[in-house]
Design a protein around this motif. Structure first.
Motif: not given
Length: 201
Positions: A10, A135, A138-139, A141-143, A146
């Protein structure tokens, strides 16, 4: 010049690799090499099947990644056995790709560069892409697919931010940085490392 590129999950390492490729660098992607070695008919699959059994081979002859990931997270000895098979093959293919490259800059994209301890003597520089743990979470978890639990497991399997930064010759802090600013930083670095300067927006 041969440079190692690494960063935690991430962190934006793949984005940085893309900008380095845009600048004219040859990218040696060790994750892609690993996927090739463990795909259907991959060179690592006979040894993996012999070491771990047919349960870890999918019907198409590739590594059952989910099953192996679960085993590796829960059993450090199994993880070391897998690495003993994969690491020499990955290193040999990565070096062969680097030797064949004609670009002025060769970048080895190695997610676990610091953890492995094997790459530093082969590199003129180590570039670390860094950002806060918040960060990273957060990044990732957008995948797709995940969860927080899976992200926590991935973070635990990697070395600390501090250890990566300590191993770096250059640190790119990619936290709240606009994409255009990150690209410009990467292009500046590539220019200092032998790539031709290209237009900035």
């Amino acid at each position: 010049m041969r440079v190692g590129l690494t960063g935690g999950i991430g962190s934006g390492k793949s984005t940085v690799a893309g900008f380095l490729r845009e600048a004219g660098a040859a990218i040696v992607d060790t994750d892609a090499i690993s996927r090739g070695l463990t795909g259907p008919g991959g060179a690592a699959m006979p040894a993996i099947a012999a070491q771990f059994g047919a349960d870890f081979v999918s019907p198409d002859g590739a590594l059952d990644r989910d099953r192996m990931r679960a085993l590796a997270f829960s059993d450090p000895a199994a993880k070391r056995r897998l690495e003993a098979i994969l690491h020499p093959l990955i290193t040999a293919e990565a070096l062969a790709q680097a030797d064949a490259a004609t670009a002025p800059l060769v970048v080895f994209d190695v997610p676990l560069l610091v953890e492995s301890g094997r790459w530093r003597p082969r590199l003129a520089r180590v570039l670390v892409v860094d950002c806060s743990t918040e960060t990273q979470i957060e990044r990732v978890l957008q995948r797709p697919g995940w969860t927080r639990e899976r992200v926590a497991g991935a973070l635990a399997a990697q070395t600390t931010r501090e250890a990566r930064r300590a191993a770096a010759d250059v640190v790119l802090l990619n936290d709240g940085l606009p994409l255009v600013a990150l690209r410009n930083e990467v292009l500046d670095l590539a220019g200092r490392w032998g790539c031709e300067t290209i237009a900035r927006p």
